[in-house]
Enzyme design. Structure first.
Site, PDB file in Angstrom:
ATOM      1  CE  LYS A 286      65.083  37.696  65.938  1.00 32.60           C
ATOM      2  NZ  LYS A 286      66.407  37.075  65.959  1.00 32.60           N
ATOM      3  CD  GLU A 370      80.783  31.538  61.489  1.00 33.15           C
ATOM      4  OE1 GLU A 370      81.341  32.661  61.427  1.00 33.15           O
ATOM      5  OE2 GLU A 370      79.542  31.410  61.555  1.00 33.15           O
ATOM      6  NE  ARG A 398      82.393  35.800  57.154  1.00 32.11           N
ATOM      7  CZ  ARG A 398      81.396  36.492  57.703  1.00 32.11           C
ATOM      8  NH1 ARG A 398      81.203  36.437  59.010  1.00 32.11           N
ATOM      9  NH2 ARG A 398      80.629  37.241  56.948  1.00 32.11           N
TER      10      ARG A 398
END
Lengths: 615, 615
Positions: A286, A370, A398
């Site tokens: 990254k 979630e 969610r």
């Protein structure tokens, strides 16, 4: 090298011409792209590290596959910038995340190369399987390519998708872009598991050795012993790869070096030849190619504009609703050992890093999960703990069923801090917090607070935590409190400002501020109106109804979707209430501009009041 | 054997005294329990096969653990009948699923032995982890025992739970009750994977052999060769067990014979000693001990009352909204190759078995994975297919975010057939379909039909399928159309029956029928009112508003939760509309009784109209 041509993105037919480049030209192109990414994101803000990490991968995908005939799906979509640059959006790239400009995520209405919408994590495998299945039913031999970060692997939806995709006879290729970073550092066993796959040893080499040996075993055992002796881990890895993915029905290719174009293209071509569901494991770094981002990718996940040389984000918000919540929760936690803080991979975004540092044993980052977060809170609460789940409004969607089933039915006491409530801005329709008021107020046993200031936020959080039953929601917007008015003493109920008017203007949360601005603007117009600022917005309150009934007209301005809104609920009881809420999905843009578009700016509010006053 | 005492459930201290029984007494008790299960369920209806399958397992759990100090959580809860019998609910067991009686699922308000609510699948690991974590934080050494069927393993929430539980340092014991049956035959790769674990070979024996050998390898290789030669599969199994679960951080015990008390107790005691997250794999036979149920467990999953000798369910419903939908969808599918049918493990419950038989390549049972089902539909639709997802109202709650994110935002055309809409009855608050109207009408780009008859259902389904954009919802109740009135020509809009009244009574769906009944009942009272029966209930319609405005009073009766209801939405626009909807969660009971309790019976409707008419 004399016939070497420097690739010029601006004058290439994209993505077609990418296939004509040689390796050196590809490398050159990648560094050009990285420069564009850094320059643009430094101005527009956006996701830098994740995009820098998959420049080669994106180029390889577009060289091996034919978008848009082959469908490419980017999970979450915050790594799709290079994809946008390579599919004809270079000239508009500086409009990234600006009103009317390019989305920071994938949008089918933006380009035919964006095969499916992205923004919420972990939906890509299910969407990809749907697309691949449709193509199969229509007799197409085309491919569906899904690019999935390891962070998205913590969401249950991915697992439901994999469980169905593995057995499907489709040309579905799932690229696992493994950078060991989701939004904050990855959590959960799956992350650990994937890391064991992230081995220096080439999976294939090891695998061939061992499989050949296993086959021969009854005849010659020596080979196997050698394989084992050389590396027990190698065997383990083969078996790992062969269970978690191959036993889900996938072929497994990788791990590949995500910054080596040739290795990537060979791997993708191999996956193509298999003509069945394949997982391609790619290791990327990254922030690759931009020192500050490589050093601290977390900081560069989603950022405001920053200064290129140092890479320091110029937007830092210790002064924000999120951080005030985080600080207050630490204070509360000092005196109450039953407080537990829960986040779904948003430790920093929600301001919970302070609680995590102070009370690590009572802090839980569950990953992008979630649903689990809500049910986990239900379990904690059933044993007398006081769970506080801090989550962005649009991501709490969610957990809708779990809020009803695992909290509301038993009237369980849990606190939900709904961050990024209302209009969020740059990230567009997938990230606006437009629906939490509707779906939470349409749930029994729920109380909703919407503080307009930091001091009110602190009061509401304390009241919510100390309640005895039910879901207690405290909702607040992204960013800082920009209120420039003294809203009077902070409270958790409501403030009624009387100027002797026959018209009442009502609101809650940050919009309340605009009522006072509107009052100033109408000062010399001779129009007089009263103001009601709600803090506890739900359940509906008879006291509020009585106040409403004492006016000729009540104008209720609300930063929420119109259906299921609080203003609609009061309008159903009080015939003089006129709701002004938000009328549909809201695309990206500057928050102030978007609020104005929605009729919630001080100016628009003043206009409405004027109209009513002048009958 | 002269001191052998026949165990008498009625006179035992439960669950305490279970520990005093010897093996013979346990076996005797199990057959007594099976008799009670068959006798009771044959009268009350309920889940038979799943409960017959885990009699020994339940007894073993209560002999090895101390409920309620140790917490026992039953996923879904439809296998918890024996648990209820063994925890002091024997005397009330004949009230199972009756109004005011025992719930068919786990209810903490029913008994302290029901540690967490159950009804919706796959929440048990997350809830159990919350409970186990709370106990750890409070310094308790007690255990949390979760019993999970392999069907629940197809839900993503379980995976989120496992991903977090594996690394937790808690006394969490997850018993995987493996009977290779969820509600309909299990689907997906995980089912296949679990079956490979369901091996005759004892996992532990094999494992010890191989692990010892691996350790010794560098010194002596012969042992390993022997192990491999003896069975490659054995090694594979070891590695399987060791990855899917052990690499998620769990210890793995099993597979155990789920009908052998001693083996079960030894396995559970072993798990207990480990004092860390453990998966215990138990193989059971669904319907065990009752021939008809063993032979055809599907039929006995959830059934009405039936005749014990033959075991034939006496309730079969070819005449139901579900089967009419199923038949009509086959007709539509004959002429439209783009139709795809999707179910989340409810092939029979939703009437899709006919479509599955006729068009197997266009039928998709995704397992208990509503989130995936919705997003998968989004993928199919993005390629021009016409997905039809048939799902129970309360289970669609799981797909809330996906409906918004993967369908509504792009205004994608997909059909959702919401079955079991409104009050469902026996299964209680976790299964009532009270919220679909609210959460679907609070979503942009959604159209909702609520047919009152089979002919209207057919019309609505065709209109929904042939629409060009947006979510098209067709919602209908469980069971048959009991309407005894000619509602006039079927339509997809509304019927306005004028009797020259100044009062208008409004409803939709099966409740409309009660408006006509109420009219009869008020025939001689001199009270005259008109009737409006809605079929397309959302979006709101100006024509309807105009009709409402032409009356003195509009009484809107609605089988839906009050907040977010259609009547509330119209009341916010029309001051003369009075909504009569449902005020909170509804416990189990007879549908007609529950409707009356909610004020939606013909009698209650007549009373309301009378009150208004008499001012």
């Amino acid at each position: 090298m004399d016939d070497f041509i420097i690739p010029d993105l601006h004058n290439m037919k994209l993505p077609k011409d990418l296939k004509k480049l040689d390796k050196d030209q590809c490398d050159l192109l990648c560094s050009q792209i990285r420069q564009i990414l850094v320059d643009t994101v430094s101005k527009t803000g956006g996701h830098l590290a994740s995009n820098l990490g998959c420049v080669e991968l994106t180029l390889a995908i577009h060289r091996v596959f034919d978008s848009p005939k082959d469908k490419i799906i980017w999970d979450v979509g915050h790594q799709s910038y290079t994809h946008k640059l390579l599919t004809g959006r270079l000239d508009r790239f500086d409009t990234l995340r600006q009103e009317g400009g390019l989305s920071g995520f994938c949008r089918p209405d933006e380009s035919p190369h964006d095969a499916f919408i992205s923004g919420h994590s972990s939906n890509s495998v299910s969407a990809g399987l749907g697309i691949a299945t449709a193509m199969k039913l229509k007799g197409s031999k085309r491919y569906t390519v899904v690019v999935l970060g390891d962070g998205a692997m913590t969401g249950g939806l991915v697992y439901e998708g994999l469980n169905n995709a593995g057995k499907s006879e489709t040309n579905l290729i799932i690229i696992l872009n493994h950078n060991e970073m989701s939004i904050s550092k990855n959590v959960g066993s799956i992350a650990k598991y994937l890391s064991t796959l992230r081995t220096k040893q080439s999976y294939h080499k090891t695998k061939d050795v061992v499989e050949k040996t296993l086959d021969k075993t009854p005849l010659v055992g020596k080979g196997l012993i050698k394989a084992i002796r050389s590396s027990k881990k190698a065997v383990k890895n083969v078996m790992l790869g062969s269970t978690m993915f191959e036993d889900l029905g996938f072929k497994f290719v990788g791990p590949l070096d995500g910054h080596n174009i040739e290795e990537l293209e060979n791997g993708l071509k191999a996956a193509k030849r298999l003509r069945q569901p394949v997982i391609v494991h790619v290791n990327t770094i990254k922030g690759k190619g931009y020192a500050p981002a490589e050093k601290n990718p977390g900081e560069y996940h989603g950022i405001g504009s920053f200064e290129v040389a140092t890479g320091n984000p110029d937007v830092v918000l210790p002064d924000s609703f999120s951080s005030v919540m985080g600080e207050e929760l630490v204070k509360i936690g000092e005196n109450d050992e039953s407080i537990c803080a829960v986040t779904a991979a948003m430790k920093y975004g929600t301001g919970l890093q302070m609680f995590a540092k102070r009370f690590p044993e009572r802090f839980f980052d569950v990953g992008i999960a979630e649903e689990h977060a809500v049910t986990f809170c239900g379990g904690l609460a059933s044993q007398g703990m006081k769970p506080v789940f801090a989550v962005y409004s649009s991501f709490l969607q969610r957990g809708y069923d779990e809020l009803i089933h695992d909290l509301a039915i038993c009237n369980t006491h849990a606190v939900i801090c709904v961050d990024r409530a209302g209009i969020v801005g740059d990230d567009g329709e997938t990230h606006q917090g437009l629906f939490d008021i509707s779906f939470l107020s349409d749930m029994p046993n729920t109380t909703i607070y919407s503080p307009a200031s930091y001091s009110e936020l602190r009061l509401c959080l304390n009241e919510a935590v100390n309640a005895e039953y039910g879901i207690r929601v405290v909702r607040y917007p992204r960013g800082r409190n920009s209120s420039c008015y003294d809203l009077g003493p902070a409270c958790t109920t409501y403030s009624h400002i009387k100027n002797g008017g026959r018209i009442l203007a009502v609101s809650y949360g940050r919009i309340s501020d605009n009522l006072f601005k509107a009052e100033e603007q109408l000062n010399n117009s001779g129009i007089v109106f009263d103001i009601l600022k709600l803090v506890k917005v739900f359940p509906l309150d008879q006291k509020i109804v009585d106040i409403f009934n004492s006016y000729d007209a009540v104008l209720f301005f609300e930063e929420s979707y119109r259906y299921g809104s609080i203003s609609e609920k009061y309008a159903a009881i009080c015939s003089n209430v006129v709701p002004y809420a938000i009328n549909g999905f809201i695309k990206q843009g500057n928050v102030a501009d978007l609020l104005d578009k929605c009729g919630l700016s001080a100016e628009k509010i003043a206009e409405r009041i004027k109209e009513i006053a002048n009958g």
